[in-house]
Write a protein that holds these residues in place. Structure first.
Motif, PDB file in Angstrom:
ATOM      1  N   PRO C 432       3.862   5.383   7.561  1.00 47.33           N
ATOM      2  CA  PRO C 432       5.143   4.972   8.140  1.00 47.33           C
ATOM      3  C   PRO C 432       5.372   3.469   8.059  1.00 47.33           C
ATOM      4  O   PRO C 432       6.503   3.015   8.159  1.00 47.33           O
ATOM      5  CB  PRO C 432       5.038   5.425   9.599  1.00 47.33           C
ATOM      6  CG  PRO C 432       3.575   5.515   9.868  1.00 47.33           C
ATOM      7  CD  PRO C 432       2.906   5.853   8.583  1.00 47.33           C
ATOM      8  N   ASP C 433       4.286   2.696   7.853  1.00 47.69           N
ATOM      9  CA  ASP C 433       4.449   1.248   7.817  1.00 47.69           C
ATOM     10  C   ASP C 433       4.633   0.708   6.402  1.00 47.69           C
ATOM     11  O   ASP C 433       4.937  -0.454   6.227  1.00 47.69           O
ATOM     12  CB  ASP C 433       3.236   0.569   8.466  1.00 47.69           C
ATOM     13  CG  ASP C 433       3.080   1.000   9.910  1.00 47.69           C
ATOM     14  OD1 ASP C 433       1.948   1.290  10.327  1.00 47.69           O
ATOM     15  OD2 ASP C 433       4.120   1.074  10.587  1.00 47.69           O
ATOM     16  N   GLY C 434       4.424   1.562   5.427  1.00 48.59           N
ATOM     17  CA  GLY C 434       4.650   1.120   4.052  1.00 48.59           C
ATOM     18  C   GLY C 434       6.148   0.962   3.825  1.00 48.59           C
ATOM     19  O   GLY C 434       6.964   1.405   4.619  1.00 48.59           O
ATOM     20  N   PHE C 435       6.524   0.338   2.712  1.00 53.54           N
ATOM     21  CA  PHE C 435       7.952   0.074   2.523  1.00 53.54           C
ATOM     22  C   PHE C 435       8.756   1.358   2.373  1.00 53.54           C
ATOM     23  O   PHE C 435       9.956   1.382   2.579  1.00 53.54           O
ATOM     24  CB  PHE C 435       8.193  -0.869   1.344  1.00 53.54           C
ATOM     25  CG  PHE C 435       8.307  -0.167   0.022  1.00 53.54           C
ATOM     26  CD1 PHE C 435       7.174   0.100  -0.721  1.00 53.54           C
ATOM     27  CD2 PHE C 435       9.540   0.239  -0.472  1.00 53.54           C
ATOM     28  CE1 PHE C 435       7.268   0.744  -1.943  1.00 53.54           C
ATOM     29  CE2 PHE C 435       9.640   0.888  -1.690  1.00 53.54           C
ATOM     30  CZ  PHE C 435       8.504   1.134  -2.419  1.00 53.54           C
ATOM     31  N   SER C 436       8.087   2.474   2.020  1.00 52.51           N
ATOM     32  CA  SER C 436       8.817   3.728   1.849  1.00 52.51           C
ATOM     33  C   SER C 436       8.918   4.517   3.148  1.00 52.51           C
ATOM     34  O   SER C 436       9.598   5.541   3.179  1.00 52.51           O
ATOM     35  CB  SER C 436       8.123   4.597   0.803  1.00 52.51           C
ATOM     36  OG  SER C 436       6.806   4.894   1.245  1.00 52.51           O
ATOM     37  N   THR C 449      -2.979   8.644   9.123  1.00 52.71           N
ATOM     38  CA  THR C 449      -3.118   7.245   8.713  1.00 52.71           C
ATOM     39  C   THR C 449      -4.585   6.846   8.642  1.00 52.71           C
ATOM     40  O   THR C 449      -5.031   6.158   7.715  1.00 52.71           O
ATOM     41  CB  THR C 449      -2.377   6.322   9.704  1.00 52.71           C
ATOM     42  OG1 THR C 449      -1.095   6.876   9.973  1.00 52.71           O
ATOM     43  CG2 THR C 449      -2.222   4.939   9.145  1.00 52.71           C
ATOM     44  N   LYS C 450      -5.373   7.309   9.640  1.00 52.63           N
ATOM     45  CA  LYS C 450      -6.790   6.976   9.654  1.00 52.63           C
ATOM     46  C   LYS C 450      -7.477   7.575   8.434  1.00 52.63           C
ATOM     47  O   LYS C 450      -8.222   6.895   7.724  1.00 52.63           O
ATOM     48  CB  LYS C 450      -7.423   7.519  10.945  1.00 52.63           C
ATOM     49  CG  LYS C 450      -8.786   6.918  11.243  1.00 52.63           C
ATOM     50  CD  LYS C 450      -9.364   7.461  12.528  1.00 52.63           C
ATOM     51  CE  LYS C 450     -10.183   8.696  12.163  1.00 52.63           C
ATOM     52  NZ  LYS C 450     -10.701   9.448  13.277  1.00 52.63           N
ATOM     53  N   LEU C 451      -7.222   8.853   8.182  1.00 48.08           N
ATOM     54  CA  LEU C 451      -7.842   9.522   7.046  1.00 48.08           C
ATOM     55  C   LEU C 451      -7.431   8.880   5.735  1.00 48.08           C
ATOM     56  O   LEU C 451      -8.222   8.756   4.798  1.00 48.08           O
ATOM     57  CB  LEU C 451      -7.447  11.007   7.032  1.00 48.08           C
ATOM     58  CG  LEU C 451      -8.101  11.861   8.103  1.00 48.08           C
ATOM     59  CD1 LEU C 451      -7.442  13.235   8.162  1.00 48.08           C
ATOM     60  CD2 LEU C 451      -9.593  12.000   7.822  1.00 48.08           C
ATOM     61  N   MET C 452      -6.164   8.441   5.685  1.00 46.07           N
ATOM     62  CA  MET C 452      -5.647   7.800   4.482  1.00 46.07           C
ATOM     63  C   MET C 452      -6.457   6.563   4.142  1.00 46.07           C
ATOM     64  O   MET C 452      -6.853   6.346   2.992  1.00 46.07           O
ATOM     65  CB  MET C 452      -4.179   7.422   4.749  1.00 46.07           C
ATOM     66  CG  MET C 452      -3.414   6.900   3.595  1.00 46.07           C
ATOM     67  SD  MET C 452      -1.692   6.638   4.082  1.00 46.07           S
ATOM     68  CE  MET C 452      -1.826   5.188   5.093  1.00 46.07           C
ATOM     69  N   ARG C 453      -6.748   5.751   5.172  1.00 48.01           N
ATOM     70  CA  ARG C 453      -7.511   4.531   4.939  1.00 48.01           C
ATOM     71  C   ARG C 453      -8.936   4.862   4.518  1.00 48.01           C
ATOM     72  O   ARG C 453      -9.507   4.208   3.659  1.00 48.01           O
ATOM     73  CB  ARG C 453      -7.527   3.675   6.206  1.00 48.01           C
ATOM     74  CG  ARG C 453      -6.157   3.194   6.584  1.00 48.01           C
ATOM     75  CD  ARG C 453      -6.185   1.819   7.232  1.00 48.01           C
ATOM     76  NE  ARG C 453      -4.825   1.461   7.627  1.00 48.01           N
ATOM     77  CZ  ARG C 453      -4.350   1.619   8.852  1.00 48.01           C
ATOM     78  NH1 ARG C 453      -5.125   2.076   9.815  1.00 48.01           N
ATOM     79  NH2 ARG C 453      -3.102   1.308   9.124  1.00 48.01           N
ATOM     80  N   GLN C 454      -9.492   5.922   5.142  1.00 49.78           N
ATOM     81  CA  GLN C 454     -10.845   6.328   4.775  1.00 49.78           C
ATOM     82  C   GLN C 454     -10.899   6.734   3.319  1.00 49.78           C
ATOM     83  O   GLN C 454     -11.858   6.418   2.611  1.00 49.78           O
ATOM     84  CB  GLN C 454     -11.279   7.525   5.623  1.00 49.78           C
ATOM     85  CG  GLN C 454     -11.917   7.144   6.934  1.00 49.78           C
ATOM     86  CD  GLN C 454     -12.354   8.364   7.696  1.00 49.78           C
ATOM     87  OE1 GLN C 454     -12.246   9.503   7.205  1.00 49.78           O
ATOM     88  NE2 GLN C 454     -12.843   8.168   8.886  1.00 49.78           N
TER      89      GLN C 454
END
Lengths: 310, 283, 517
Positions: C432-436, C449-454
């Motif tokens: 949600p914080d990305g430009f899209s 979001t957490k899993l995405m970073r992992q």
């Protein structure tokens, strides 16, 4: 001389009117050209910067004034927002093709309408006359793009006689590429002309002076030329009007036949909100229409001395 | 008994009707348009034009589906009939405002003459020089696809054709002298225009109306082809032709049959207009 | 001269014009087979839907430019037809055990199209410029330094592990160009670009056609086969096909699936398909009152028959999918999806805040026939739930403006990956914080979001696979978007053309294409 002056007086407000209308019209469409140019990654800051660079942040009145000054003082009809090319060059590169299309279409129209009208008028009341009256009726009811698609299927894809679209660069091109599109246009433009010319011919053939000419035993072709000249006047006006409509309306035909003409450029520049290009094209089209109207009037005056005297 | 031979002269209305019934063009046009109108009003669709059947998409014409089915399995015959109502309604509605405005402008301009006539002439020229599709596309982009755009666009430019023709007719009528006589005899401008000129120009205007409805119908179909047409899922001939374009050679019935409906209706309108012009001795 | 004669003459003239035109007619394509192997020379005329407007690779994202840029500029690594990373300009690459240092060995004798040798300094300049410019496809990797260790060795050090790095580098926007733009200004350089690619720009009309000539210094021996390549703009789908059938075009891209039957039945035409990196989806604006409710979205997902949509609107050129990661991209998982269960749909809606239904507008871009059909199928599918759907087709630019401003209820759009690694897709659609803003749905889920970073920092392997499986299952349960199908990339070519087939990203390797003379 007075006629020239009067014509100019009529012409200027028309061109100005069209240009003003288009200027404001294109800006009521939602969509910011800067946002479109910058695409998905556009931040508000970069959009604002581009607005400034392109002069889109100025008040509308100023933008209009700047553009008009550019046109009249420098003959510069603007620069494309998207490709930064001068509009004049863009329009010029497309004008030839569209002009060719229009001219060829007019040629076909005349070649179709005159013989048909003559045929009908001279055999008034017969089955031939009825046939000639019915066929244009059907022609008017068929949408141009529909006719174009059918012609492409028959002549291009199946018979391979003519190119299906685009404008080629081989032998006989671009004439060959324009035959089908021009013919499609002619099929749509000729019905009202056939009708008008036939009516006028019938009126004139009945007229007293023709009977007199015939009684004086003038050769048939001389009588014909008199008849045609008189009958032609309203039809020439009608043709001029149709050509005027055509000039702004080649868009659909150019799409069906994938021709890179002014109509296609007009559609794409409206889609991308490229204001200067839209304005430039509208200006050029308005000028051409006005010139065509003047030429039509001149032709009519030539044909009918009564009008000259008026 | 006076011996006077009473030969009744038929009233004008009856004369007109007799002439009308003898004119094949008018009969043909009227018959076609009555059928089309009936289809438009009563919409006798064998199936629900919106009923989808995804397993039977693009079926060729068969006893169950006379016109075949479209991509979503909808019966094409039903959709063509339903579209008759849609397209005819749009064309007629879009033609009303230009008709009223155009006739009014033509009458006033032709009657008044002078500088008013000159200004109107220039306005008309401006609209003629205006690329029509720019206007339509801009309006459609701004107002969204669908009927609204067509109504607005035609209200803005459609009146020109009437204005030109009616103006010319009005001027020729005015030259005949009886108009001046009427005005000189004490009738107000409004009465002259409304009670005397209007009925005389109306036949021409009505004939033109037939042509204009036809042109609007063709324009609506063309807009559908350009992807700017009536909103789905409302059936509309133009959108149906456009949808079937890509499989024109393999599934011909999807585009061809709606196309035939367009042509038939157009021919009907055209014949009706021609027939009326014949009967009213306009040609 | 009588009228009859005049009429006859006029008619004769018309036919004369047609006959004249026909006399110069060229014969159509003949279905001759190729006897020998690839022939050199000839011109490939390729029909495309849009013109090339820029060659500035770091600032472009759209296909019309990307697939012209990749003819001129090439990246260090590339991907094959399965999406696996393969060496390209770098003939060998190694990753340090701590996953922080990447070493690339450039091919020896690599040259730009003007003959100057390619060095690691050029590669460094190119990537540094991309970092500086950012652009719509920026280098997301946490790069610490890019160093030209020697003339043919490039070393890139990261601050922290970033598994999608090689995948990023394989994108067209990371092509290599001469350091300092070969001494020219930036503007001049991109007007007449020089790269290592198989083609050189000879003529370029930003509103029309682009002509390329073969690069005589190309590193792949004997390629490109053809002498020149022309990108011809034919924006109308039907026209492209007709021109191909008439022999005016050698090949076309973006073949509309509806026309496949006609093309496949034609012996003079060959059609090539390959799975793509795109997934057609229904996106919900989760800031909209109705669609913020998870039950509503789930109800709609249950109500839609995805297989039915695929069958009716894709003509065999797509496969139904239930997850946003298409089968062509790594770690696409078999999720438990909500599909085609009207009873379950009723139950979900009853459990929501709007059990009696509501009205909503489905936004699509006009001019796309397939989407119009899909919208109508969805509209009919939601009727039993008393969800009254109005379809709003908008012209493309207005469409983009509206959804980017979150002024929509729900829409049909296409999710597209630019690289073989799934991270790009997930970030674009779930951050949600990305430009899209999660593909303009504003879907926010801290767990995702957490899993995405992992996922970014975990090395490839079963552990990473597990992370993406979990992400996809959560997304399948929450349905901020409903994946419908994964379309194929389809290109078609005439009888005289050989080897024309698409890549997964939709581009074509024209150096492998040859023309029968």
């Amino acid at each position: 001389m007075r006629w020239v002056g009067r014509s100019l007086l009529s012409v200027v407000p028309v061109v100005v009117g069209v240009v003003l209308c288009v200027f404001f019209l294109i800006r009521i469409v939602p969509g910011d050209p800067a946002a479109m140019i910058l695409g998905d990654q556009a931040t508000q800051a970069s959009i604002d910067a581009l607005h400034e660079q392109l002069g889109l942040d100025l008040p509308l009145g100023t933008q209009l004034w700047n553009w008009l000054v550019g046109v009249f003082a420098r003959g510069d009809i603007g620069t494309s927002l998207i490709t930064s090319q001068p509009v004049a060059g863009l329009v010029w590169s497309r004008a030839g093709i569209t002009a060719g299309l229009v001219l060829l279409a007019v040629g076909f129209t005349v070649l179709l309408a005159v013989p048909l009208a003559l045929l009908a008028a001279t055999h008034a009341g017969s089955w031939l006359d009825q046939l000639v009256r019915v066929v244009p009726t059907i022609g008017m009811a068929m949408p141009a793009f529909w006719v174009g698609l059918l012609l492409i299927l028959v002549f291009g894809v199946n018979l391979h006689w003519l190119p299906v679209g685009g404008v080629g660069t081989g032998p006989g091109e671009p004439l060959r590429s324009l035959v089908l599109p021009a013919f499609t246009v002619a099929l749509g433009m000729s019905p009202p002309l056939v009708r008008s010319l036939r009516e006028q011919l019938l009126e004139v053939l009945d007229a007293d002076f023709v009977v007199t000419l015939r009684a004086a035993r003038l050769p048939r072709w001389r009588v014909s030329s008199h008849v045609l000249r008189n009958a032609a006047v309203p039809t020439v006006s009608l043709l001029g009007l149709n050509v005027a409509y055509l000039i702004g309306g080649t868009l659909v035909i150019e799409k069906v036949f994938a021709i890179n003409g002014m109509g296609a450029l007009l559609f794409s520049s409206i889609s991308s909100r490229d204001f200067p290009v839209v304005q430039g094209i509208a200006l050029v089209l308005a000028l051409v229409v006005v010139v065509v109207s003047l030429l039509t009037e001149a032709l009519v005056a030539l044909l009918d001395p009564r009008i000259r005297a008026a | 008994m006076t011996g006077t031979a009473t030969r009744t002269v038929p009233r004008p209305g009856v004369r007109w009707l007799r002439r009308a019934l003898r004119n094949p063009t008018l009969i043909a046009g009227a018959v076609i348009m009555l059928v089309v109108l009936a289809l438009a009003v009563f919409s006798p669709t064998p199936y629900d034009p919106f009923a989808q059947d995804l397993d039977h998409g693009l079926d060729p014409p068969s006893p169950a589906h006379w016109f075949g089915t479209d991509q979503l399995g909808r019966d094409i015959l039903s959709r063509v009939v339903a579209a008759t109502g849609t397209d005819l309604r749009i064309a007629v509605l879009a033609a009303v405002v230009p008709f009223v405005v155009g006739v009014a402008v033509g009458l006033v301009s032709g009657y008044a003459g002078g500088w008013l006539d000159w200004i109107v002439g220039r306005v008309v020229d401006t609209f003629v020089a205006f690329p029509f599709y720019v206007l339509v596309i801009v309006v459609v982009f701004a107002a969204g696809t669908g009927e609204r755009g067509i109504y607005v666009a035609y209200a803005l430019v459609g009146w020109i054709s009437y204005a030109r023709v009616i103006r010319a007719k009005t001027r020729s009528l005015c030259r005949q002298g009886w108009v001046e006589a009427a005005y000189g005899g004490g009738l107000s401008h409004t009465r002259v225009v409304g009670r005397h000129l209007l009925p005389n120009v109306l036949p021409q205007a009505v004939v033109l109306l037939m042509t204009e409805i036809l042109l609007i119908m063709v324009a609506v179909v063309t807009l559908g082809y350009l992807g700017l047409g009536v909103q789905p899922p409302t059936p509309d001939w133009g959108t149906m032709i456009s949808d079937g374009q890509l499989f024109l050679t393999t599934k011909w019935w999807v585009s061809t049959l709606p196309g035939l409906a367009v042509v038939t209706t157009g021919v009907g309108l055209s014949l009706l207009g021609d027939g009326l012009a014949d009967v009213w001795r306009l040609r | 001269m009588t009228f009859r004669t005049a009429a006859a003459r006029a008619v004769a003239v018309i036919f004369a014009v047609f006959a004249l035109a026909a006399c110069t007619a060229s014969p159509g394509p003949s279905a001759t087979s190729s006897a020998t192997g690839p022939q050199k020379g000839g011109t490939i005329v390729y029909g495309r839907s849009a013109a090339v407007t820029s060659f500035d690779l770091n600032n472009e994202i759209t296909a019309n430019n990307a697939f012209a840029i990749d003819k001129v500029f090439e990246p260090l690594v590339s991907f094959d037809t399965e999406g696996k990373i393969i060496p390209w300009l770098a003939e060998k690459y190694t990753v340090s055990p701590d996953l922080l240092t990447y070493t690339f060995d450039l091919r020896p004798d690599l040259e730009f199209s003007d003959g100057t040798p390619v060095t690691a300094a050029d590669a460094r300049f190119s990537l540094e410029r991309h970092r500086k410019v950012q652009g719509p496809l920026p280098l997301q990797a946490p790069i610490r330094s890019i160093v030209a260790a020697d003339t043919h060795t490039l070393t890139i050090t990261l601050k922290s592990p970033y598994t999608p790095f090689l995948s990023e580098l394989s994108g067209f926007s990371n092509g290599i160009f001469p350091a300092d733009f070969g001494g020219r200004t930036e503007k001049d350089f991109f007007a007449k670009p020089i790269g290592t690619g198989p083609w050189v720009v000879q003529a370029w009309d930003p509103n029309g056609d682009t002509t390329f000539t073969a690069n005589p210094h190309y590193w792949q021996e004997g390629k490109p086969y053809a002498a020149s390549l022309i990108y011809k703009v034919v924006s109308d789908d039907t026209q492209r096909i007709q021109q191909l059938l008439a022999g005016q075009l050698a090949g076309i891209e973006d073949v509309a699936p509806a026309s496949l039957e006609q093309l496949q039945g034609n012996p003079a035409v060959s059609v090539a398909k390959l799975g793509s990196w795109a997934v057609e989806q229904v996106f919900f604006n989760t800031q909209n009152a109705h669609f913020a409710d998870r039950h509503v979205r789930r109800a709609i997902a249950y109500a839609i028959d995805r297989e039915g949509i695929t069958k009716a609107t894709t003509f065999g050129a797509a496969q139904t999918v239930h997850t946003l990661i298409p089968p062509t991209i790594q770690y696409s998982a078999d999720v438990q999806a909500l599909d085609n269960d009207p009873a379950a749909a009723q139950r979900e809606l009853a459990a929501s805040a709007y059990p009696d239904g509501f009205s909503a507008t489905l936004m699509i871009n006009s001019g796309d026939s397939a989407r119009a059909q899909q919208a109508q199928i969805i509209q009919a599918a939601l009727k039993p739930l008393h969800i009254d759907v109005k379809i709003e087709p908008l012209e493309l630019n207005s469409f983009r403006e509206r959804f980017k401003a979150f002024q929509y209820d729900f829409m049909i759009n296409s999710g597209q990956s630019d690289a073989p690694d799934p991270d790009g897709l997930i970030t674009f659609q779930a951050d949600p914080d990305g430009f899209s803003h999660s593909f303009w749905t504003h879907y926010t889920n801290p767990q995702v979001t957490k899993l995405m970073r992992q996922g970014r920092t975990t090395a490839d392997g079963p552990q990473r696979e597990q992370i993406y499986a979990e992400i996809q299952q959560i997304l399948a349960d929450d349905v901020p978007y409903i994946p419908l199908y994964n379309p194929d990339n389809v290109v078609a070519s005439g009888a005289s053309v050989h080897g024309l087939s698409p890549r997964i990203n939709g581009s074509v390797l024209f150096q492998d294409v040859w023309v029968q003379q």
